[in-house]
Design a protein around this motif. Sequence first.
Motif, PDB file in Angstrom:
ATOM      1  N   TYR A   1     -17.312  25.300 -54.102  1.00  0.00           N
ATOM      2  CA  TYR A   1     -16.605  24.739 -53.000  1.00  0.00           C
ATOM      3  C   TYR A   1     -17.554  24.691 -51.948  1.00  0.00           C
ATOM      4  CZ  TYR A   1     -12.741  26.947 -55.420  1.00  0.00           C
ATOM      5  OH  TYR A   1     -11.752  27.247 -56.657  1.00  0.00           O
TER       6      TYR A   1
ATOM      7  N   LEU B   1     -11.802  23.089 -47.799  1.00  0.00           N
ATOM      8  CA  LEU B   1     -12.513  24.210 -47.282  1.00  0.00           C
ATOM      9  C   LEU B   1     -13.039  23.681 -46.070  1.00  0.00           C
ATOM     10  CD1 LEU B   1     -13.627  27.130 -47.524  1.00  0.00           C
ATOM     11  CD2 LEU B   1     -15.609  26.055 -48.460  1.00  0.00           C
TER      12      LEU B   1
ATOM     13  N   LEU C   1      -4.768  29.412 -44.379  1.00  0.00           N
ATOM     14  CA  LEU C   1      -5.860  30.043 -45.398  1.00  0.00           C
ATOM     15  C   LEU C   1      -5.414  30.428 -46.620  1.00  0.00           C
ATOM     16  CD1 LEU C   1      -8.773  31.029 -45.718  1.00  0.00           C
ATOM     17  CD2 LEU C   1      -8.124  33.069 -44.248  1.00  0.00           C
ATOM     18  N   LEU C   2      -4.155  31.029 -46.557  1.00  0.00           N
ATOM     19  CA  LEU C   2      -3.558  31.533 -48.012  1.00  0.00           C
ATOM     20  C   LEU C   2      -3.436  30.320 -48.740  1.00  0.00           C
ATOM     21  CD1 LEU C   2      -2.254  34.140 -49.402  1.00  0.00           C
ATOM     22  CD2 LEU C   2      -0.256  33.585 -48.135  1.00  0.00           C
TER      23      LEU C   2
ATOM     24  N   THR D   1      -4.988  27.739 -48.615  1.00  0.00           N
ATOM     25  CA  THR D   1      -6.139  27.111 -49.331  1.00  0.00           C
ATOM     26  C   THR D   1      -6.879  27.923 -50.370  1.00  0.00           C
ATOM     27  OG1 THR D   1      -6.393  26.354 -47.062  1.00  0.00           O
ATOM     28  CG2 THR D   1      -8.333  26.228 -48.697  1.00  0.00           C
ATOM     29  N   VAL D   2      -6.772  29.008 -50.173  1.00  0.00           N
ATOM     30  CA  VAL D   2      -7.356  30.099 -51.393  1.00  0.00           C
ATOM     31  C   VAL D   2      -6.583  29.860 -52.543  1.00  0.00           C
ATOM     32  CG1 VAL D   2      -8.046  32.437 -51.883  1.00  0.00           C
ATOM     33  CG2 VAL D   2      -8.071  31.810 -49.756  1.00  0.00           C
ATOM     34  N   TRP D   3      -5.032  29.827 -52.109  1.00  0.00           N
ATOM     35  CA  TRP D   3      -4.256  29.869 -53.350  1.00  0.00           C
ATOM     36  C   TRP D   3      -4.333  28.495 -54.290  1.00  0.00           C
ATOM     37  CZ3 TRP D   3       1.817  30.005 -52.927  1.00  0.00           C
ATOM     38  CH2 TRP D   3       2.396  30.467 -54.148  1.00  0.00           C
TER      39      TRP D   3
ATOM     40  N   ALA E   1      -6.959  26.813 -54.265  1.00  0.00           N
ATOM     41  CA  ALA E   1      -8.206  26.819 -55.052  1.00  0.00           C
ATOM     42  C   ALA E   1      -8.132  27.776 -56.349  1.00  0.00           C
ATOM     43  CB  ALA E   1      -9.408  27.540 -54.130  1.00  0.00           C
ATOM     44  N   GLN E   2      -7.347  28.824 -56.379  1.00  0.00           N
ATOM     45  CA  GLN E   2      -6.991  29.600 -57.451  1.00  0.00           C
ATOM     46  C   GLN E   2      -6.294  28.740 -58.527  1.00  0.00           C
ATOM     47  OE1 GLN E   2      -6.772  33.229 -56.806  1.00  0.00           O
ATOM     48  NE2 GLN E   2      -6.969  33.396 -58.896  1.00  0.00           N
TER      49      GLN E   2
ATOM     50  N   LEU F   1     -11.156  22.046 -54.596  1.00  0.00           N
ATOM     51  CA  LEU F   1     -10.259  21.701 -53.227  1.00  0.00           C
ATOM     52  C   LEU F   1     -10.612  20.300 -53.021  1.00  0.00           C
ATOM     53  CD1 LEU F   1     -10.548  25.091 -51.466  1.00  0.00           C
ATOM     54  CD2 LEU F   1      -8.547  24.130 -52.409  1.00  0.00           C
TER      55      LEU F   1
ATOM     56  N   PHE G   1     -15.895  35.453 -43.304  1.00  0.00           N
ATOM     57  CA  PHE G   1     -14.960  34.634 -43.886  1.00  0.00           C
ATOM     58  C   PHE G   1     -15.211  34.698 -45.481  1.00  0.00           C
ATOM     59  CE2 PHE G   1     -14.170  30.494 -45.887  1.00  0.00           C
ATOM     60  CZ  PHE G   1     -12.838  30.298 -45.648  1.00  0.00           C
TER      61      PHE G   1
ATOM     62  N   TRP H   1     -12.312  35.669 -48.171  1.00  0.00           N
ATOM     63  CA  TRP H   1     -11.939  34.656 -49.252  1.00  0.00           C
ATOM     64  C   TRP H   1     -11.957  35.308 -50.586  1.00  0.00           C
ATOM     65  CZ3 TRP H   1     -11.070  29.245 -49.240  1.00  0.00           C
ATOM     66  CH2 TRP H   1     -11.010  28.749 -50.415  1.00  0.00           C
TER      67      TRP H   1
ATOM     68  N   ILE I   1      -8.973  37.883 -50.918  1.00  0.00           N
ATOM     69  CA  ILE I   1      -7.519  36.880 -51.042  1.00  0.00           C
ATOM     70  C   ILE I   1      -7.555  36.476 -52.322  1.00  0.00           C
ATOM     71  CG2 ILE I   1      -6.199  35.270 -50.209  1.00  0.00           C
ATOM     72  CD1 ILE I   1      -7.399  35.466 -47.432  1.00  0.00           C
ATOM     73  N   GLN I   2      -8.459  35.941 -53.000  1.00  0.00           N
ATOM     74  CA  GLN I   2      -8.380  35.439 -54.357  1.00  0.00           C
ATOM     75  C   GLN I   2      -8.607  36.729 -55.076  1.00  0.00           C
ATOM     76  OE1 GLN I   2     -12.018  33.361 -55.311  1.00  0.00           O
ATOM     77  NE2 GLN I   2     -10.934  31.437 -55.567  1.00  0.00           N
TER      78      GLN I   2
ATOM     79  N   LEU J   1      -4.753  37.354 -55.279  1.00  0.00           N
ATOM     80  CA  LEU J   1      -3.848  36.174 -55.840  1.00  0.00           C
ATOM     81  C   LEU J   1      -3.968  36.237 -57.401  1.00  0.00           C
ATOM     82  CD1 LEU J   1      -4.007  33.562 -53.287  1.00  0.00           C
ATOM     83  CD2 LEU J   1      -2.230  35.126 -53.766  1.00  0.00           C
TER      84      LEU J   1
ATOM     85  N   ALA K   1      -2.393  40.022 -50.152  1.00  0.00           N
ATOM     86  CA  ALA K   1      -2.745  38.834 -49.344  1.00  0.00           C
ATOM     87  C   ALA K   1      -2.350  38.738 -47.942  1.00  0.00           C
ATOM     88  CB  ALA K   1      -2.824  37.509 -50.043  1.00  0.00           C
TER      89      ALA K   1
ATOM     90  N   LEU L   1      -4.589  39.075 -44.332  1.00  0.00           N
ATOM     91  CA  LEU L   1      -4.559  38.044 -43.501  1.00  0.00           C
ATOM     92  C   LEU L   1      -4.134  38.652 -42.196  1.00  0.00           C
ATOM     93  CD1 LEU L   1      -3.297  35.084 -45.749  1.00  0.00           C
ATOM     94  CD2 LEU L   1      -5.478  35.355 -44.649  1.00  0.00           C
TER      95      LEU L   1
END
Lengths: 480, 494
Positions: free
Chosen positions: A65, A129, A174-175, A177-179, A181-182, A187, B398, B402, B405-406, B409, B417, B421
């Motif tokens: 990313y 990102l 942000l959530l 965005t990360v999600w 990406a997951q 992204l 950050f 990141w 959170i990853q 998830l 998560a 946050l």
Amino acid sequence: MNPLIWLPLTPLLVALTLPLCSRWPNLREGITLLGGLGLFLLSLTQYLSAEIPSELILATPLPGYPLLFRPEPLGIAFSLLVSFLWPITSLYAVGYMRGHKEKNQTRFYVFFALSIAVTQAIALSGNMLTLFLFYELLTLMTYPLVTHSGSEEAKKAGRTYLGILMSTSIMFLLLATVWSAQLAGTLEFTPGGIFPDTLTSLTLNTLLLLFVFGTAKAALMPFHGWLPQAMVAPVPVSALLHAVAVVKAGVFTLLKVVIYLFGSDLVAGLSAAEFVAYLAGFTLVTASLIALRKDNIKARLAYSTIGQLSYIILGTMIATHSSVVGSSMHMVTHAFGKITLFFCAGAILLATHKTKVSELDGCGKQIPVTIGLFTLAALSTIGLPPFAGMWSKWWLLQGTVETEHYLLTAALLLSSILNLAYLMEIPLRAFLKPAQTATPVYQEAPLLNRTAATVTTALCIILFLLPEQLFQHFSMLGGG
Amino acid sequence: MSLSLHLPVLVILLPLMASPLCILIDRARASWLITLIASLLSFYCSVLLLQQVQITGTISYELGGWQPPWGIEYRIDLLSAFMLILVTGLATLVLLFARYSVEQEISKLRIVPFYATLLLAIAGLTGICVSGDVFNVFVFLEISSIASYTLISMGRDRRALNAAFKYLVMGTIGATFILIGIGFLYMHTGTLNMQDLAGRLPALYDNRTIRAGFAFITVGIGLKLALFPLHLWLPNAYTYAPSVVSALLAATATKVAVYMLLRFLLNIFSLDFSLDAMPLDLILIALGSTAIISASLVAIFQVNLKRLLAYSSVAQLGYIALAIGLANHSGLTAAMLHIFNHALMKGALFLSLGAMVYKLGDAELHSSQGLIRHMPLTSVSILVGGLSLIGIPGTAGFISKWYMIQATLELGLWPLALIILAGSVLAVIYIWKIVESIFFQSPPSTVAVHEAPVSMIVPMAILAAANIYFGLNTHLTVDLADSASTLLVMGGGQ
């Protein structure tokens, strides 16, 4: 060196140079203006030339990313828009800040230039990102401008500003965005979207809602409260940042998410998108109603902005070809109309020291140019010919009709009537009503301010004459 | 060449030997210099060690040439080397900063013993990281803990004594628990060597003594790392300790405790046992989440900035605990990253506060009003540290957020998560309280101070810059954390 880097770098260099010449206001403002002009010419030549570099990687903070710049039609339009309006607003700001005898002017110009630099980076963002990074930075860079006066009121407004923008972007954007990406493993903004077909509609709907509510800069209700508060800032800030750069960064984010992360075909079928479209419809009618009742001119314009932003959100969420074109176009046309309105509101303040609609009775004869320009910009914002605002509203309406969302069509029309009511009240009072009390003789605001407003008004008319070009440019974005 | 073979022991020996040297020379300035040089050399050794480990893999060093399990083994894998760099690097920066701050905050007679004790603390902390033997871990832990109690008690405020005493009581309980736990393990396995333990324990996982030992050790380490609700000693200790000590402890001591936890849970025991068979994953997640929310909330209401940061540390340790509790590869990577990144931010912040105390006499919120006018560099470094603490993109904070959170998830644990946050949002509130005071209040008219001396500014600036550098270029940190957590998950670290 990759020429793309100069777009954010030019204003950044201006920002770094300014503190050195804080003792010489003429030099300081000269540099700002030159920097602005330079940025505009730079972006114009780059985007017009055929050899525009396709991408630039700044750094790779997370494996896979990178921080990536990649110009595409929407970003180019946004970047050009801001780089064109920056020197004009600077011109205006010189007149305003001096006329209003504001303190800490160097700090003002520094953060203004920084905000422009960050906005350029947002416009060029090649993945979510990068966009998120600069989205957050924009909040931080504009915060000192909102609290510029340092009064208790300004500090309180600053807290609301930061509170709403940051908490939503951290909790939701942000959530999301990360999600993403997951789920997608990338992204990058890709035409047609990045998500695999295997995702359930529950996931996609939730994700879309997270993106929408995370982007509070787009001022969709109920996360719109920061925008009226931000009006405590000096007028040039309200004009360029809170009618163009910051709020447009919000809708820009949504447009990017819908077009390049989800793909408009996918969004068109999501029930969350429909929900958001109706919420936007609700917002634009409600904001217009509130604007009608606001006596303070800047507050009225702020609610008007909230309403107009929801036009763009509505079009984005309907996601047909005409509505996406309409939304992107509205991002540009509304910018010229609204910045002119703010310029004029500031000019009225400078000339007459009046901030309320109800105080304006009869002043039109004394400051006809200012009120005249206000009228023209108001007509453009309402969406009447011969002004640019008409085209974007046209395509937006077309989008609602095509998809048979007649309730939304009605909302758009109703809101336009309300626009007419709350905006035209100002010139009508100024020109037609007699002054209530014996008023002193007012003079027009400084020439700089009138020039700036004239240029932006002229753009409203010029863009009206170029519907083909606008349409073709934004048609490149596709849409279902 | 022969010296490079002895790096594992040199890392500890340098500070350990420098300590009596300070006492012998007995000059304040000289003892500062000795301490600085010792930690710098120790840092250099750590860097060489990391390079060696990256090339040759895990290093085993037999102390005095006695073969384990009879002799003492120092064992350095990627994780140890990573921690060594962190501890000695931060210690060097803090010591660079220390000279003026210590001269002002510590009475003249105590300066030499202060540095001697500080060296012991550093020796203890590095020792924990290299030991391949659980009893040695305990010994080094005691060295570093007792040194810490002493250091905290040297604070100017008389309440420092009370804080140190509280820490001593809690810390000793923790150490005793660890010792009991180690004793239980020894009873059934007959070994103290980590590798032997790791080999023999799986057969005994159902044994009640082993399980009790596991529990004792976990709770003991929990006390040391201030895992909620065992954190009560920490706020006072950080608040009243001398500025230099707060910075060093906040950046390294709790991190080393986390390292111990990781070693015991994942290497000596195994992931499957610690975080699956025993319900420790749930406990860590629950306690971590509670720490994040409650400590952040408490931080919002603090008016002493050191105390505010102390509560924030409890919250940040909560993040790390939560990430470990996730018990997957990305969770451990996130935990490791946060160990490093949090050391950077808290280092920068506590050093900045140290500069503020040096110039203004205290670290109260109201003293910080308008600080930007007098001490612009210190103010900016507080801002950068604060932004990193919040987890603004472009900062080190950050990156760890990141990954965390990853990791949540990945397991589908989205409520976690949200908690992570929400912790960030709370951090915005307590950091912005400081920022508003520093940047937007007008300074009290009586104050006329200037920026702190260069020797304080430089380490502060390095740490602040590191917060941004490691937010943009993460090759070093992410790669290390990633490979270290791979080792941990496979249980093959030791």
